[in-house]
Scaffold this motif. Structure first.
Motif, PDB file in Angstrom:
ATOM      1  N   ALA A  27       0.839  -1.209   0.000  1.00 40.77           N
ATOM      2  CA  ALA A  27       0.000   0.000   0.000  1.00 40.77           C
ATOM      3  C   ALA A  27       0.869   1.251   0.000  1.00 40.77           C
ATOM      4  O   ALA A  27       0.625   2.194  -0.765  1.00 40.77           O
ATOM      5  N   GLU A  74      -7.019   2.427   3.010  1.00 44.16           N
ATOM      6  CA  GLU A  74      -7.956   1.890   2.014  1.00 44.16           C
ATOM      7  C   GLU A  74      -7.280   0.831   1.134  1.00 44.16           C
ATOM      8  O   GLU A  74      -7.860  -0.183   0.789  1.00 44.16           O
ATOM      9  N   ARG A  75      -6.020   1.101   0.771  1.00 49.57           N
ATOM     10  CA  ARG A  75      -5.283   0.164  -0.094  1.00 49.57           C
ATOM     11  C   ARG A  75      -4.979  -1.142   0.645  1.00 49.57           C
ATOM     12  O   ARG A  75      -4.979  -2.220   0.047  1.00 49.57           O
ATOM     13  N   HIS A 102      -6.858  -2.373   3.024  1.00 54.68           N
ATOM     14  CA  HIS A 102      -8.150  -3.071   3.083  1.00 54.68           C
ATOM     15  C   HIS A 102      -8.388  -3.802   1.760  1.00 54.68           C
ATOM     16  O   HIS A 102      -8.837  -4.954   1.749  1.00 54.68           O
ATOM     17  N   LEU A 103      -8.056  -3.134   0.661  1.00 54.37           N
ATOM     18  CA  LEU A 103      -8.205  -3.748  -0.663  1.00 54.37           C
ATOM     19  C   LEU A 103      -7.315  -4.990  -0.792  1.00 54.37           C
ATOM     20  O   LEU A 103      -7.751  -6.027  -1.301  1.00 54.37           O
ATOM     21  N   LEU A 123      -8.831  -7.834   1.061  1.00 53.04           N
ATOM     22  CA  LEU A 123      -9.952  -8.399   0.298  1.00 53.04           C
ATOM     23  C   LEU A 123      -9.434  -9.301  -0.829  1.00 53.04           C
ATOM     24  O   LEU A 123      -9.987 -10.376  -1.075  1.00 53.04           O
ATOM     25  N   GLU A 124      -8.351  -8.861  -1.493  1.00 58.37           N
ATOM     26  CA  GLU A 124      -7.762  -9.666  -2.583  1.00 58.37           C
ATOM     27  C   GLU A 124      -7.280 -11.015  -2.054  1.00 58.37           C
ATOM     28  O   GLU A 124      -7.508 -12.057  -2.684  1.00 58.37           O
ATOM     29  N   GLU A 129      -8.363 -12.553   0.680  1.00 58.31           N
ATOM     30  CA  GLU A 129      -9.528 -13.343   1.089  1.00 58.31           C
ATOM     31  C   GLU A 129     -10.200 -13.981  -0.126  1.00 58.31           C
ATOM     32  O   GLU A 129     -10.609 -15.136  -0.084  1.00 58.31           O
ATOM     33  N   LEU A 130     -10.271 -13.212  -1.202  1.00 59.13           N
ATOM     34  CA  LEU A 130     -10.899 -13.722  -2.424  1.00 59.13           C
ATOM     35  C   LEU A 130     -10.091 -14.888  -2.995  1.00 59.13           C
ATOM     36  O   LEU A 130     -10.662 -15.907  -3.407  1.00 59.13           O
ATOM     37  N   CYS A 142     -10.841 -17.902  -0.875  1.00 58.27           N
ATOM     38  CA  CYS A 142     -12.179 -18.448  -1.165  1.00 58.27           C
ATOM     39  C   CYS A 142     -12.168 -19.211  -2.493  1.00 58.27           C
ATOM     40  O   CYS A 142     -12.782 -20.277  -2.608  1.00 58.27           O
ATOM     41  N   LYS A 143     -11.480 -18.658  -3.479  1.00 51.83           N
ATOM     42  CA  LYS A 143     -11.420 -19.311  -4.794  1.00 51.83           C
ATOM     43  C   LYS A 143     -10.723 -20.662  -4.681  1.00 51.83           C
ATOM     44  O   LYS A 143     -11.116 -21.634  -5.317  1.00 51.83           O
ATOM     45  N   ALA A 170     -10.616 -22.530  -1.967  1.00 49.27           N
ATOM     46  CA  ALA A 170     -11.551 -23.430  -1.275  1.00 49.27           C
ATOM     47  C   ALA A 170     -12.601 -23.969  -2.246  1.00 49.27           C
ATOM     48  O   ALA A 170     -12.946 -25.149  -2.226  1.00 49.27           O
TER      49      ALA A 170
END
Lengths: 57, 227
Positions: free
Chosen positions: B77, B202-203, B205-206, B209-210, B212-213, B216-217, B219
């Motif tokens: 960031a 903010e960056r 947090h982004l 999220l990346e 975490e995504l 999830c993908k 999984a």
């Protein structure tokens, strides 16, 4: 003369605005994708969980 | 109360105040007139850029010592936001140079070292795109960020070490400016520092999220393979 001053300030605020827009837009897109994947994962795990419950009974 | 609630408003008010002081409160320069007002945000951008790259170095050291992913997120960031602020500093500096020196660019020590700094941090971000494995990517980026930091003191000291046409704002005698100009500059620096903190938050947090995504993908793919 003032052209340079306004050119400088326009450059600064345009760059900041575009970066803000990029970060917030990407955050929204990722949150949407994450919600979709979580729902997908939960929907897939539910039948497995209910089958396990039936087996336990 | 979370910083995400109050920080945007504080930064917004600080920016408004900085604009007021830069445009209406500080007097025009005796030689350069109103165009000198670029200076307040040029210095603030450069300061924030150098601060950001110092944070990249600290985050790199912390990551290499502990390996916590949050340090890698902070490094990413801060490098990205720092690159944004250095770009702003280089652009406004170039516009200033066109007015004051009659040329958009001069290959003199300050401008050249700032350009090298820009290239180094752009390369740091490129390194992240080249490596697939997250742990290896974070390690490479941390090492690259620490090495690139070597240019930060060079940028700052360049006008003192070598003969340069770039003005020296902070010298051993202090700030060579009138008090209202100093106030406008300090408030602009504070406003941009707040903007930096906001953007880095903010960056980060982004980046979370990346990650975490991606998790999830993975999984989802593993679940499909089991079926």
């Amino acid at each position: 003369m003032m052209t340079y001053l306004f050119l400088g300030y326009t450059a600064i605020w345009t760059l900041l605005f575009v970066y803000f827009l990029y970060v917030s837009g990407r955050q929204r897109a990722l949150e949407r994708d994450l919600r979709w994947i979580r729902e997908h994962l939960e929907a897939r795990e539910q039948p497995v969980a209910s089958a396990q419950q039936q087996e336990a009974r | 109360m979370s910083p995400r609630n109050w920080l945007p408003w504080t930064a917004f008010v600080a920016v408004l105040l900085a604009l007021f002081l830069a445009f209406l409160y500080a007097p025009p320069d005796a030689n350069l007139g109103d165009t000198q007002r670029i200076f307040y945000f040029h210095v603030a951008s450069a300061w924030t850029g150098l601060l950001a790259f110092t944070v990249v170095c600290v985050a790199g050291v912390a990551y290499l010592r502990g390996g916590a992913p949050r340090w890698d997120r902070l490094g990413l960031a801060s490098a990205e936001v720092g690159l944004l602020f250095i770009t702003m500093a280089v652009l406004t500096g170039s516009i200033w140079a066109r007015f004051a020196w009659g040329t958009w660019w001069e290959w003199e020590p300050r401008l050249t070292s700032a350009f090298v700094l820009w290239l180094m941090y752009a390369a740091t971000l490129l390194v992240r795109n080249l490596v697939e494995d997250p742990a290896r990517r974070a390690r490479y980026a941390a090492v690259f960020g620490i090495i690139a930091f070597a240019d930060v003191p060079i940028v700052f000291m360049s006008v003192r070490w070598w003969r340069s046409v770039h003005p020296v704002v902070v010298s051993a005698a202090g700030l060579e400016l009138e008090p209202p100009m100093v106030l406008a500059m300090v408030v602009a620096v504070v406003a941009f520092t707040l903007l930096y903190v906001l953007l880095v938050g903010e960056r980060m947090h982004l980046a979370a999220l990346e990650e975490e995504l991606a998790e999830c993908k993975r999984a989802l793919r593993e679940g499909e393979r089991v079926r």
